[in-house]
Every structure is written in C-alpha cells, then in structure tokens.
Design an enzyme around this catalytic site. Structure first.
Site, PDB file in Angstrom:
ATOM      1  CE  LYS A 132      86.915 -25.263 -73.803  1.00 30.45           C
ATOM      2  NZ  LYS A 132      86.771 -25.557 -75.231  1.00 30.45           N
ATOM      3  NE  ARG A 181      90.277 -31.056 -80.489  1.00 25.51           N
ATOM      4  CZ  ARG A 181      90.929 -29.929 -80.796  1.00 25.51           C
ATOM      5  NH1 ARG A 181      91.545 -29.825 -81.974  1.00 25.51           N
ATOM      6  NH2 ARG A 181      90.956 -28.934 -79.971  1.00 25.51           N
ATOM      7  NE  ARG A 227      87.182 -32.067 -73.961  1.00 24.46           N
ATOM      8  CZ  ARG A 227      88.172 -31.180 -74.060  1.00 24.46           C
ATOM      9  NH1 ARG A 227      88.764 -30.721 -72.999  1.00 24.46           N
ATOM     10  NH2 ARG A 227      88.541 -30.762 -75.247  1.00 24.46           N
ATOM     11  NE  ARG A 229      93.829 -23.643 -81.347  1.00 26.36           N
ATOM     12  CZ  ARG A 229      92.864 -24.210 -80.615  1.00 26.36           C
ATOM     13  NH1 ARG A 229      92.211 -23.495 -79.740  1.00 26.36           N
ATOM     14  NH2 ARG A 229      92.552 -25.477 -80.776  1.00 26.36           N
ATOM     15  NE  ARG A 248      95.630 -28.633 -79.229  1.00 21.89           N
ATOM     16  CZ  ARG A 248      94.514 -28.339 -78.576  1.00 21.89           C
ATOM     17  NH1 ARG A 248      94.397 -27.176 -77.957  1.00 21.89           N
ATOM     18  NH2 ARG A 248      93.520 -29.186 -78.540  1.00 21.89           N
TER      19      ARG A 248
END
Ligand code: AMP
Length: 285
Positions: free
Chosen positions: A13, A150, A88, A127, A139
């Site tokens: 995204k 998640r 969400r 990532r 993160r």
C-alpha cells in the site's frame, strides 16, 4: 481524486500510495505514519497509541477518525488524497462515509491489494533489511511476532471492509503479487475506468472527409463504452481487471473515432456522397 488502498501489512500500500502521490500530486494520508509521528513527539494521542502499536493492535477508532478528519481539511488535501491504512474497521469506514458526506466530498474507489499471506513475512523481512541498509530506524512492530498479530487484526477487523465496499460498488481488487510496476499499471487503469482521473485534453483530430454522420456513431459509441466501463468496475466486486481492460479499450478506440466496423462502413458510404455534393456546389458557382 480520493481513494483508499486496502490490504494487509506488507501488501504494498505504501509503495503504491507514493507512486500515486508522485503521479497525480495528491497527498498520502497514512494513519500509521501519523501515529508514529505522534508517538515520537509524545503527544497525548501518541501516548495512547504507543503500546497498542508495539503490540500489533489497533488504536481506538475515535482517535484515528479524529486524525483523518483534521488532515482532510488541510489545504494540501484539496486536490485529492490516497488513504493508506485507513479505514481499518467497519466503524471507521462508516465514520469516513459520514465525514466525506459532511464535507461534500466523493470517494472515487477502494483498491484492494490482494496478496498471499505466506509472502508477507518475507516482504516485511526484506523491508526491514532495506531500512537497516539505509541506516533508518526500524519499526518496533516490524518483527515476525508482531506481524502475526497485525495479520490477525487485519483478518478479523479490516477484511470485513472488502464486503463493505463491495456492497457499495466501490471495490476493485488487484493481484498484489504482481511486480510493483504491474500493480501500478493496474491501479492506474482502475482509476481511469472509474473516471477518477482528470481527462487529458485530447489533440483535435482532423477526420479527413468525415461527415457528421460518420462522426456521430463513434461519439455515441464512446459515450456508451465509457458508461459501461464505469458500470463494470462498480458492479464487479472482485477481479474486474479483464472486464475493465476490454471495456476501457473499446472506449478508447471509440473515443478516437476510428476502429469500429460500423463507423468505417458509414464513412465509406457517406464520404463519396459528401465529396460529390461539394463538387456540384463548386460547379454551380
Ligand atoms: P501501519 O503503518 O498502517 O501498518 O500501522 C501501524 C500501526 O498503527 C497499526 O498496527 C495500528 O496499531 C496503528 N494504526 C494505523 N492505522 C490505524 C487505523 N486506521 N486504525 C487503528 N489503528 C491504526
């Protein structure tokens, strides 16, 4: 242009949102980014969100809805925005509908990036490695353990939005397992099919010898095909790619005023007559 990118963590995204920002000059509204900034600045919102985020849980709806409502009012969002990571939950989607209505704004599309869950862990690991290589801070929620949580949150709380937007004929699904380029192309095609893009000023084509009679069917056909294109996207809940492609192509060909057998026949039929008329008139003079 206003759209939502929907998909689990690691579905791409953020990458696609960035590309839309560059291409169309709209803004990316990422609630995750905004919340991370709030956590870093230790604002009251940040303090509320910090532990929930670190645990892979969602922040309360009213918090994120408040953030988004304020952000949409900023002048840079006037040209359009891409929502990344919001809504969400169904209550967030309902709140978004209500606030867009209040602000007299229309949502153009919701694009779901569908991916293979097994590939997501690998993507997030990549990532993390890339961020580390660039010397960026990683993160706290980009660990395999938190990612699993998640994903569970996505499945139980966010996935119902697929049905929500499909019912409202806003949803288009893209295979997020394709390359970044291919996904971008697909997203652009969808945006064009739903009429979210500013129409580019087409250079005036001179149809040699074409009479009104020949021009009309093409015009009508273009309008009809364009209408059908929009319909296809709206009524197709999942995987509208092929239909969009075909209808879009028809619309493009018709809009250029060539290609249809009917138009060509009409041209052949009427062009010589028109030419004769002109010759007769000139002879009279
Ligand atoms: P993201 O960067 O979109 O993956 O978001 C990171 C984290 O921020 C999520 O795991 C949630 O804890 C929180 N978050 C971001 N957006 C939302 C949202 N719309 N609703 C609730 N929590 C959110």
């Amino acid at each position: 242009m206003r759209l939502i990118l929907l998909g689990p963590p690691g579905s791409g995204k953020g990458t696609q949102a960035q590309r839309l920002v560059q291409r169309y000059g709209i803004v990316q509204l990422s609630t995750g980014e905004m919340l991370r900034a709030a956590v870093a600045a230790e604002t009251p919102v940040g303090l509320k969100a910090k532990d929930l985020m670190a645990n892979g849980q969602l922040v309360p709806d009213d918090v994120v809805v408040g953030i988004i409502s304020d952000r949409i009012d900023q002048p840079d969002a006037a040209k359009g925005f891409v929502l990344d990571g919001f809504p969400r939950t169904v209550p967030q989607a309902e709140a978004l509908d209500a606030l867009l209505k209040k602000k007299h704004l229309k949502l153009d599309a919701v694009v779901e990036l569908r991916v293979n869950e097994s590939a997501l862990l690998q993507r997030v690991e990549t990532r993390v490695a890339e961020m580390q290589a660039r010397g960026e801070e990683v993160r706290v929620d980009d660990t395999p353990e938190v990612l699993i949580k998640r994903l569970a949150a996505y499945r139980s709380q966010t996935e119902p939005l697929i049905h929500y937007y499909s019912e409202r004929r806003k949803l288009a699904t893209v295979d997020g397992m394709m390359t970044i380029e291919q996904v971008t192309r697909e997203v652009n095609r969808i945006l064009s099919a739903v009429g979210a893009l500013e129409p580019k000023a087409a250079p005036a084509r001179k149809a040699r010898g074409a009479t009104r009679k020949t021009a009309r069917p093409a015009g009508k056909k273009a309008a009809k095909a364009a209408k059908n294109t929009r319909k296809t996207v709206k009524t197709t809940s999942r995987g509208p790619r092929k239909a969009v492609k075909t209808a879009g192509r028809k619309a493009a060909v018709a809009a250029r005023g060539r290609g249809t057998a009917k138009a060509k026949k009409a041209f052949k039929r009427t062009a010589p007559k028109a030419a004769k008329k002109v010759t007769k008139k000139r002879a009279k003079r």
